[in-house]
Design a protein around this motif. Structure first.
Motif, short mmCIF file in Angstrom:
data_model
loop_
_atom_site.label_atom_id
_atom_site.label_comp_id
_atom_site.label_asym_id
_atom_site.label_seq_id
_atom_site.Cartn_x
_atom_site.Cartn_y
_atom_site.Cartn_z
N MET A 76 0.83 -1.21 0.00
CA MET A 76 0.00 0.00 0.00
C MET A 76 0.86 1.26 0.00
N ASN A 77 2.05 1.17 0.57
CA ASN A 77 2.97 2.31 0.54
C ASN A 77 3.48 2.59 -0.87
N LEU A 78 3.39 1.59 -1.75
CA LEU A 78 3.83 1.76 -3.14
C LEU A 78 2.68 2.17 -4.05
N ALA A 79 1.45 2.06 -3.56
CA ALA A 79 0.28 2.39 -4.36
C ALA A 79 0.09 3.90 -4.45
N THR A 80 -0.33 4.37 -5.61
CA THR A 80 -0.54 5.81 -5.80
C THR A 80 -1.97 6.17 -6.19
N THR A 81 -2.82 5.15 -6.44
CA THR A 81 -4.21 5.40 -6.80
C THR A 81 -5.11 4.51 -5.94
N PRO A 82 -6.39 4.86 -5.85
CA PRO A 82 -7.31 4.02 -5.07
C PRO A 82 -7.36 2.56 -5.54
N TRP A 83 -7.41 2.34 -6.87
CA TRP A 83 -7.44 0.97 -7.35
C TRP A 83 -6.14 0.24 -7.06
N GLU A 84 -5.04 0.94 -7.06
CA GLU A 84 -3.77 0.30 -6.69
C GLU A 84 -3.78 -0.09 -5.22
N ARG A 85 -4.38 0.74 -4.37
CA ARG A 85 -4.48 0.38 -2.96
C ARG A 85 -5.39 -0.84 -2.78
N PHE A 86 -6.45 -0.89 -3.57
CA PHE A 86 -7.35 -2.05 -3.52
C PHE A 86 -6.59 -3.33 -3.87
N TYR A 87 -5.84 -3.29 -4.96
CA TYR A 87 -5.12 -4.49 -5.39
C TYR A 87 -3.92 -4.80 -4.50
N ALA A 88 -3.42 -3.81 -3.79
CA ALA A 88 -2.37 -4.09 -2.80
C ALA A 88 -2.91 -5.02 -1.71
N ILE A 89 -4.16 -4.77 -1.32
CA ILE A 89 -4.82 -5.62 -0.30
C ILE A 89 -5.02 -7.03 -0.85
N ILE A 90 -5.48 -7.13 -2.09
CA ILE A 90 -5.71 -8.43 -2.71
C ILE A 90 -4.41 -9.20 -2.83
N GLU A 91 -3.37 -8.56 -3.35
CA GLU A 91 -2.08 -9.24 -3.53
C GLU A 91 -1.51 -9.71 -2.20
N ALA A 92 -1.65 -8.92 -1.15
CA ALA A 92 -1.13 -9.31 0.15
C ALA A 92 -1.85 -10.54 0.69
N ASN A 93 -3.16 -10.62 0.44
CA ASN A 93 -3.94 -11.76 0.92
C ASN A 93 -3.65 -13.05 0.15
N PHE A 94 -3.02 -12.91 -1.02
CA PHE A 94 -2.67 -14.10 -1.82
C PHE A 94 -1.18 -14.10 -2.15
N SER A 95 -0.40 -13.63 -1.19
CA SER A 95 1.05 -13.58 -1.37
C SER A 95 1.64 -14.98 -1.56
N PRO A 96 2.63 -15.14 -2.43
CA PRO A 96 3.28 -16.44 -2.60
C PRO A 96 3.91 -16.97 -1.30
N THR A 97 4.25 -16.08 -0.40
CA THR A 97 4.88 -16.51 0.86
C THR A 97 3.88 -17.05 1.87
N THR A 98 2.60 -16.73 1.68
CA THR A 98 1.60 -17.18 2.65
C THR A 98 0.49 -18.04 2.06
N PHE A 99 0.11 -17.79 0.81
CA PHE A 99 -1.00 -18.53 0.22
C PHE A 99 -0.49 -19.88 -0.30
N GLN A 100 -0.32 -20.80 0.65
CA GLN A 100 0.18 -22.13 0.36
C GLN A 100 -0.67 -23.14 1.11
N PRO A 101 -0.86 -24.34 0.56
CA PRO A 101 -1.72 -25.33 1.21
C PRO A 101 -1.36 -25.62 2.66
N GLU A 102 -0.07 -25.75 2.96
CA GLU A 102 0.32 -26.08 4.33
C GLU A 102 -0.03 -24.96 5.31
N ILE A 103 0.09 -23.70 4.86
CA ILE A 103 -0.28 -22.58 5.71
C ILE A 103 -1.80 -22.51 5.84
N ALA A 104 -2.50 -22.78 4.75
CA ALA A 104 -3.97 -22.80 4.79
C ALA A 104 -4.47 -23.89 5.74
N HIS A 105 -3.77 -25.02 5.79
CA HIS A 105 -4.14 -26.10 6.72
C HIS A 105 -4.12 -25.58 8.15
#
Length: 216
Positions: A76-105
């Motif tokens: 979100m600190n890198l976002a400069t528009t409202p839609w960029e802030r929206f997608y910053a939230i989406i990307e963080a919730n599906f980050s490659p470092t966290t959105f993994q089956p073992e973490i979801a378990h």
């Protein structure tokens, strides 16, 4: 910023181990002894920092959410528009470092205890409230009226939970590309086609990938 204390580091280490053990063995199979074994420490060492399993799992829940929140803030600190802030939230919730089956378990195992543990309920309520508020604020800033923005934020929040559940329960998991594609289909059905929005999505996906590569 001062250096973290040994106690703080050890608490983080045990909490991270608890989440990993939870993902493997579930709530019933997660014991202080197993967490100790996972880190190569003694059960007495775990008990030195956590009085019981609930306290340890609570810390693990807070820590796992803090990791996601840290990624969201960075994007979100890198976002400069409202839609960029929206997608910053989406990307963080599906980050490659966290959105993994073992973490979801592990997340599913903890969520199963929420109805039975008041403190878990409070933590989860704060998590849901923060997500809804962040999504709503970003959508309102795009010019979408409040009723549509509020309804959209709720729908997307529920979809995020559903995709995490599918990631944890589906054989082979659900990858982030599939998950974000599902989100995008819903966003487009709610708010229509938009070149500005699509450009924001592409930009934040690229920035998220770059941030992930730097931290690995």
């Amino acid at each position: 910023m001062g250096r973290r204390s040994i106690a703080h580091i050890r608490r983080e280490e045990f909490a991270r181990a608890a989440f990993e053990v939870l993902a493997i063995h579930g709530m019933q199979g997660t014991t202080l002894q197993r967490v100790a074994d996972h880190t190569g420490a003694s059960k007495a060492s775990v008990l030195h920092y956590f009085s019981n399993k609930q306290s340890l799992i609570e810390t693990a829940l807070r820590q796992s959410n803090a990791t996601l929140r840290k990624e969201a803030v960075a994007l979100m600190n890198l976002a400069t528009t409202p839609w960029e802030r929206f997608y910053a939230i989406i990307e963080a919730n599906f980050s490659p470092t966290t959105f993994q089956p073992e973490i979801a378990h592990g997340w599913i195992a903890m969520c199963a205890e929420v109805p039975h543990v008041a403190q878990f309920q409070r933590i989860q309520a704060v998590i849901y409230s923060r997500l809804h508020c962040n999504l709503l604020t970003a959508l309102l800033a795009t010019g979408i009226d409040r009723v549509a923005a509020d309804s959209g934020a709720e729908t997307i929040s529920l979809l995020i939970d559903g995709l995490w559940l599918r990631c944890g329960l589906r054989i082979g998991g659900l990858n982030r590309q599939e998950a974000t594609a599902q989100i995008e289909r819903v966003v487009e059905s709610l708010f229509g086609d938009s070149a500005e929005r699509k450009a924001a999505k592409t930009k934040m996906a690229e920035l998220a990938a770059a941030l992930t590569s730097r931290t690995q």
